[in-house]
Design a protein around this motif. Structure first.
Motif, short mmCIF file in Angstrom:
data_model
loop_
_atom_site.label_atom_id
_atom_site.label_comp_id
_atom_site.label_asym_id
_atom_site.label_seq_id
_atom_site.Cartn_x
_atom_site.Cartn_y
_atom_site.Cartn_z
N MET A 106 0.84 -1.19 0.00
CA MET A 106 0.00 0.00 0.00
C MET A 106 0.88 1.24 0.00
O MET A 106 2.05 1.17 0.35
CB MET A 106 -0.92 0.01 1.22
CG MET A 106 -1.77 -1.24 1.37
SD MET A 106 -2.73 -1.27 2.90
CE MET A 106 -3.92 0.03 2.58
N GLY A 107 0.29 2.39 -0.39
CA GLY A 107 1.07 3.61 -0.36
C GLY A 107 0.49 4.69 -1.25
O GLY A 107 -0.47 4.47 -1.98
N PRO A 108 1.10 5.89 -1.21
CA PRO A 108 0.59 7.02 -1.98
C PRO A 108 1.08 7.01 -3.42
O PRO A 108 2.02 6.29 -3.78
CB PRO A 108 1.17 8.22 -1.23
CG PRO A 108 2.47 7.71 -0.68
CD PRO A 108 2.21 6.26 -0.32
N LEU A 109 0.45 7.83 -4.24
CA LEU A 109 0.89 8.00 -5.62
C LEU A 109 2.06 8.98 -5.67
O LEU A 109 2.13 9.92 -4.89
CB LEU A 109 -0.26 8.54 -6.48
CG LEU A 109 -1.48 7.64 -6.62
CD1 LEU A 109 -2.54 8.34 -7.47
CD2 LEU A 109 -1.11 6.30 -7.21
N GLN A 123 10.07 15.74 -9.72
CA GLN A 123 8.95 15.20 -8.95
C GLN A 123 7.84 16.23 -8.86
O GLN A 123 8.09 17.41 -8.57
CB GLN A 123 9.39 14.79 -7.54
CG GLN A 123 8.28 14.11 -6.75
CD GLN A 123 8.80 13.42 -5.51
OE1 GLN A 123 9.96 13.02 -5.45
NE2 GLN A 123 7.95 13.28 -4.51
N GLY A 124 6.62 15.77 -9.12
CA GLY A 124 5.45 16.64 -9.04
C GLY A 124 4.72 16.48 -7.72
O GLY A 124 5.19 15.82 -6.79
N ALA A 125 3.55 17.08 -7.66
CA ALA A 125 2.73 17.02 -6.45
C ALA A 125 1.84 15.78 -6.50
O ALA A 125 1.53 15.24 -7.56
CB ALA A 125 1.86 18.27 -6.34
N LYS A 126 1.41 15.32 -5.33
CA LYS A 126 0.49 14.19 -5.26
C LYS A 126 -0.90 14.65 -5.69
O LYS A 126 -1.40 15.67 -5.20
CB LYS A 126 0.43 13.63 -3.84
CG LYS A 126 1.74 13.03 -3.34
CD LYS A 126 1.56 12.50 -1.92
CE LYS A 126 2.83 11.79 -1.46
NZ LYS A 126 3.97 12.75 -1.31
N PRO A 127 -1.57 13.92 -6.58
CA PRO A 127 -2.92 14.31 -6.98
C PRO A 127 -3.87 14.37 -5.78
O PRO A 127 -4.81 15.16 -5.75
CB PRO A 127 -3.34 13.21 -7.96
CG PRO A 127 -2.07 12.61 -8.43
CD PRO A 127 -1.11 12.73 -7.30
N THR A 128 -3.59 13.52 -4.79
CA THR A 128 -4.46 13.44 -3.62
C THR A 128 -4.14 14.47 -2.57
O THR A 128 -4.97 14.76 -1.71
CB THR A 128 -4.28 12.06 -2.97
OG1 THR A 128 -2.91 11.93 -2.59
CG2 THR A 128 -4.61 10.96 -3.93
N GLY A 129 -2.92 14.98 -2.58
CA GLY A 129 -2.51 15.91 -1.54
C GLY A 129 -2.26 15.26 -0.20
O GLY A 129 -2.12 15.93 0.82
N SER A 130 -2.18 13.92 -0.15
CA SER A 130 -1.95 13.23 1.12
C SER A 130 -1.06 12.02 0.89
O SER A 130 -0.78 11.64 -0.25
CB SER A 130 -3.29 12.78 1.72
OG SER A 130 -3.76 11.61 1.08
N ASP A 133 -3.18 5.71 1.25
CA ASP A 133 -3.07 4.70 0.20
C ASP A 133 -3.93 5.08 -1.01
O ASP A 133 -5.13 5.30 -0.87
CB ASP A 133 -3.50 3.34 0.76
CG ASP A 133 -3.44 2.25 -0.29
OD1 ASP A 133 -2.41 2.16 -0.98
OD2 ASP A 133 -4.42 1.50 -0.43
N GLN A 134 -3.29 5.18 -2.17
CA GLN A 134 -4.01 5.42 -3.42
C GLN A 134 -3.50 4.46 -4.48
O GLN A 134 -2.30 4.19 -4.55
CB GLN A 134 -3.82 6.86 -3.91
CG GLN A 134 -4.25 7.93 -2.93
CD GLN A 134 -3.06 8.65 -2.32
OE1 GLN A 134 -1.97 8.66 -2.87
NE2 GLN A 134 -3.28 9.27 -1.17
#
Length: 376
Positions: A106-109, A123-130, A133-134
């Motif tokens: 599991m983990g973020p994008l 490196q860009g920003a996370k689409p989720t902002g958190s 787990d995405q």
């Protein structure tokens, strides 16, 4: 029906890159250029190799891969069915994959963008902002150069996933319009984005109850979304996850076409449907392949609809292709596309300026290889 010619190719040389197994890939067409990203396991290393490459001749020849992994050196959760994703708008490229978070699997994008056609990456920003787990993300770029992303996450911590969306107007440096498309969905099936001939944004995803596929649509470039229709009303009641999303494409006449799989009793298999009213209603399901047909993709190119899928047989899983020159009314007999002596799975297909390109993974004695075929 005149059949497309098949030219087998290998996008990469595993020995030259010192990799054994390709575990994930994605391919995207923008204007005349094919863009691809992949994740592989290097020989003697546990850190995955992440690479980008491109083709200017419909997939017959590919550039040497540009490795992103030394720059983005962290655990990678990308795998087939939860694949690395790439989208392009001219020289602007965006790649998104899942990294490892607090729990394994599991983990973020993570996003990486390029403003120089893939030569360098930031490196860009996370689409989720958190950092929650995405997974099961999908990317698309529109004609104005905006990037659209959908994914699954359990931000409400209620034990099940929802379909989420965000848009970026600066190649992933920042994200806007973050929102929920559907707050309950199947947890482990990929999603597909497509822009209709009318400019509407469409996302195909597997719903929660029943486990049929659903189409959500935005008429304002992502500012708002509406669940528009069920794509194949099988009324499949199932408490698990089939790990199998659908596919979506737009034909030359503007009609929407989908391939979906269902496990509904007495209906198990792969089905084609089309919509002539921008996704509001769909034709009755039309079976493609045998009951064992499973993962699939569809596109329109070379004046025809072309479908690819994998199917499990007595000698393992194989990839097949079928085509329709009458907008899906009739389909050709399925034709074996993968090697007869290797297990093959998870095919993708895109239309190019000269024909079509199909890609899949094949299990060989040397490991899992990335295989492809140019169809002309």
């Amino acid at each position: 029906m005149p059949s497309l010619g098949v030219t087998p190719i290998r996008p990469i040389d595993p020995q030259a890159l010192a990799i054994q197994n390709v575990v994930s890939f994605d391919v995207y067409i923008d204007r005349q250029t094919l863009h691809a990203a992949f994740v592989a396991m290097p020989t003697g290393s546990k850190q995955p190799y992440i690479g980008y490459l491109h083709s200017e001749d419909g997939g017959l020849h590919w550039s040497q891969p540009n490795a992103l992994s030394p720059q983005f050196n962290q655990p990678v959760e990308a795998k087939i069915g939860n694949d690395i994703q790439i989208a392009a708008a001219g020289d602007k490229l965006l790649i998104v994959w899942q990294t490892t978070g607090e729990l394994p699997g599991m983990g973020p994008l993570l996003t990486a963008y390029s403003t120089d056609a893939g030569k360098t990456w930031q490196q860009g920003a996370k689409p989720t902002g958190s950092d929650a787990d995405q997974s099961h993300h999908e990317l698309l770029a529109d004609q104005e150069g905006r990037f659209h992303a959908v994914w699954l996450d359990d931000r409400d911590e209620n034990g099940y996933q929802g379909v989420r969306y965000a848009r970026s107007s600066d190649i992933g440096k920042s994200w806007e319009l973050a929102q929920t498309i559907d707050d309950s969905s199947c947890s482990c099936c990929w999603n597909r984005l497509a822009i209709g001939a009318d400019g509407r944004l469409n996302v195909l995803y597997r719903d929660m109850k029943p486990r049929d596929m659903a189409l959500a649509q935005s008429t304002d470039t992502g500012a708002s979304w509406q669940r528009l229709s069920t794509v194949g009303e099988f009324n499949w009641i199932f408490d698990g996850c089939p790990h199998n999303g659908g596919s979506l494409s737009v034909a030359g006449d503007g009609s929407l076409h989908s391939l979906v799989w269902t496990g509904a009793e007495n209906q198990v298999g792969l089905y084609h449907m089309q919509s002539a009213d921008s996704g509001k209603s769909w034709t009755p399901p039309q079976r493609l392949g045998e009951a064992s047909s499973f993962h699939a993709d569809i596109t329109f190119g070379a004046g025809r609809l072309v479908a690819v899928w994998d199917a499990l047989g007595p000698e393992g899983s194989k990839v097949f292709v079928s085509e329709s020159v009458d907008n899906g009314e009739q389909w050709s007999a399925s034709k074996l596309l993968s090697s007869a002596n290797a297990s093959a799975t998870f095919p993708r297909i895109v239309a190019t300026s000269t024909g079509l390109l199909a890609m899949w993974l094949e299990q060989t004695a040397a490991g899992k290889q990335w295989s492809a075929a140019v169809l002309q």
